[in-house]
Scaffold this active site. Structure first.
Site, PDB file in Angstrom:
ATOM      1  N   GLY A   1      49.689  -7.875  20.756  1.00  0.00           N
ATOM      2  CA  GLY A   1      50.912  -7.127  20.433  1.00  0.00           C
ATOM      3  C   GLY A   1      51.197  -7.123  18.945  1.00  0.00           C
TER       4      GLY A   1
ATOM      5  N   GLY B   1      46.541  -5.634  23.608  1.00  0.00           N
ATOM      6  CA  GLY B   1      46.314  -5.753  25.059  1.00  0.00           C
ATOM      7  C   GLY B   1      45.029  -6.498  25.398  1.00  0.00           C
TER       8      GLY B   1
HETATM    9  P1  AMP Z   1      55.673  -6.852  21.848  1.00  0.00           P
HETATM   10  O1  AMP Z   1      54.805  -5.658  21.555  1.00  0.00           O
HETATM   11  O2  AMP Z   1      55.994  -7.049  23.292  1.00  0.00           O
HETATM   12  O3  AMP Z   1      55.172  -8.109  21.158  1.00  0.00           O
HETATM   13  O4  AMP Z   1      57.102  -6.528  21.221  1.00  0.00           O
HETATM   14  C1  AMP Z   1      57.292  -6.402  19.841  1.00  0.00           C
HETATM   15  C2  AMP Z   1      58.600  -5.699  19.581  1.00  0.00           C
HETATM   16  O5  AMP Z   1      59.645  -6.431  20.170  1.00  0.00           O
HETATM   17  C3  AMP Z   1      58.923  -5.589  18.112  1.00  0.00           C
HETATM   18  O6  AMP Z   1      58.834  -4.250  17.720  1.00  0.00           O
HETATM   19  C4  AMP Z   1      60.358  -6.110  18.006  1.00  0.00           C
HETATM   20  O7  AMP Z   1      61.182  -5.283  17.225  1.00  0.00           O
HETATM   21  C5  AMP Z   1      60.811  -6.131  19.441  1.00  0.00           C
HETATM   22  N1  AMP Z   1      61.847  -7.137  19.681  1.00  0.00           N
HETATM   23  C6  AMP Z   1      61.778  -8.449  19.407  1.00  0.00           C
HETATM   24  N2  AMP Z   1      62.933  -9.051  19.706  1.00  0.00           N
HETATM   25  C7  AMP Z   1      63.780  -8.108  20.180  1.00  0.00           C
HETATM   26  C8  AMP Z   1      65.127  -8.112  20.652  1.00  0.00           C
HETATM   27  N3  AMP Z   1      65.845  -9.228  20.699  1.00  0.00           N
HETATM   28  N4  AMP Z   1      65.631  -6.938  21.089  1.00  0.00           N
HETATM   29  C9  AMP Z   1      64.895  -5.799  21.053  1.00  0.00           C
HETATM   30  N5  AMP Z   1      63.627  -5.734  20.605  1.00  0.00           N
HETATM   31  C10 AMP Z   1      63.073  -6.864  20.179  1.00  0.00           C
END
Ligand code: AMP
Length: 406
Positions: A358, A381
């Protein structure tokens, strides 16, 4: 035990080597042309390319870029990549007009030892994503052997990552230096992480990360949870999460995981305060909460300072740390501190420090602490699926024991 042909054991001199690389790089428009914004993936492929050209091989590079809809689109052309590659390699890199057809075939035949050719975006051909055998055969006409070096795409059974590899004998379908390096770090992490092992999870999608958590349940001593993921866990524990990003079905998953972790004596560490605002765009309104609960009209967008301290304490004594996912919306300065502070604490730990899957690589790069990590995986992924123990089609097809070619 899987057995693979390594690039170093392949016959390369005078041969046309098809190399599946990951040049899916971010581009930005500048006037009438596009430019590469982040060269990391191009740099990651250089060792394999240079190894092949120095060994007298003829390098035919192939990648996808973006999500074209099965036909050519100027904004997804690999032209800007060819430009950067030529500079980095100090030699001409010719871009074909299409990844198959007379043009590509003609150019592949004219190549001399040490030459580098870049095929135009594989996804301009609809057969790439559907793993069409016709496309695989046409790609095979261009080359004499196959090298897989796009770690981030190994979880996809596409023509260039799977079907094409299948057409080569074991000795002629090998693994490039980037994939070798990824596995050298990720395989011991998956199967035998040095304990105490602390898993730091974050990011947005609980459902994407459940598999990893489940895989590591019999290996971790502590799981630290931040990012939007944390709110599903807090809600499962009965806290109010206001307007925070959190879906109902994720709460059930989180509750199940909390139960499994408790049964195994795993410490699950959750936020005790947050940076909240009325929306992601309300940076001016950012405030720190007093407790776990989030006011009704606010959303939690970062972990708070007391949480950072608690998380830093939970990292103490770790031998291995794997970090997956930012602690907050790090793309916005008002909500980036928790992620950057965690990057600092992890970087300062004496543990073996790995990260990947990610957006975490971008978060670490933004924190300026990349150099202090032992390893940051290039996969999203693919890294997650590998660590979950799922078979990756692009990897399985390289395995000598995979005689059925699945
Ligand atoms: P992932 O691809 O699942 O690792 O998610 C990464 C994304 O999660 C990043 O773009 C962050 O901006 C977002 N993110 C992290 N913390 C939060 C939060 N508390 N609320 C909304 N988005 C978040």
């Amino acid at each position: 035990m899987a057995r693979y042909t390594q690039l170093q054991n392949m016959s390369l001199r005078g041969r046309r080597v098809f190399v599946r690389v990951d040049f899916n790089v971010p581009l930005k428009k500048n006037g009438d042309h596009y430019e590469v914004v982040d060269e990391t993936r191009i740099l990651g492929a250089l060792p394999t390319i240079q190894y092949i050209t120095e060994a007298g091989g003829r390098c035919i590079l192939a990648s996808h870029l973006g999500r074209p809809k099965g036909g050519p689109e100027a904004k997804y052309s690999l032209e800007p990549v060819a430009k950067v590659l030529s500079q980095k390699l100090g030699q001409d890199v010719i871009l074909t007009d299409s990844c198959i057809g007379d043009g590509a075939r003609g150019l592949s035949r004219q190549m001399r030892d040490g030459d580098v050719l870049l095929l135009e975006n594989l996804r301009f051909e609809p057969g790439e994503e559907s793993n069409a055998s016709e496309l695989c055969q046409k790609l095979q006409e261009l080359c004499d052997c196959y090298v897989s070096d796009a770690f981030g795409t190994l979880h996809r059974a596409h023509a260039s990552t799977h079907g094409l590899a299948k057409l080569f004998e074991f000795k002629d379908r090998g693994m490039g230096l980037l994939v070798q390096k990824e596995l050298a770090y990720l395989e011991p992490l998956k199967d035998r992480p040095q304990k105490p092992f602390v898993l730091v999870m974050g990011g947005a999608k609980v459902s994407d990360k459940i598999g990893i958590l489940e895989h590591f349940l019999d290996k971790v001593s502590t799981v630290i949870i931040g990012g939007a993921m944390a709110y599903a866990f807090l809600r499962a524990k009965g806290y109010e999460v206001g307007k925070s990003f959190c879906q109902d079905e994720q709460v059930n998953l989180a509750a199940r995981l909390l139960k499994s972790a408790a049964a195994r004596d795993i410490q699950m560490v959750l936020p005790v305060d947050h940076v909240v605002a009325s929306s992601m765009d309300d940076e001016a309104g950012a405030q720190v909460t007093e407790s776990e609960s989030v006011p009704d009209d606010k959303m939690a967008l970062d972990i708070g300072p007391r949480t950072v301290e608690k998380y830093a304490a939970a990292l103490e004594g770790a031998e291995t740390i794997f970090w997956n996912g930012p602690m907050g919306v790090f793309e916005k300065p008002a909500f980036a501190k928790g992620t950057f502070e965690m990057a600092r604490h992890i970087a300062q730990s004496k543990a073996k420090k790995l990260a990947g899957g990610g957006d975490v690589a971008a978060a670490i790069a933004a924190s300026g602490r990349e150099e202090e990590f032992d390893f940051i995986s290039t996969g999203g992924g693919a890294t997650l699926e590998y660590l979950e123990g799922k078979p990756l089609p692009g990897l399985r097809i390289l395995d000598q024991d995979n005689r059925l070619g699945i």
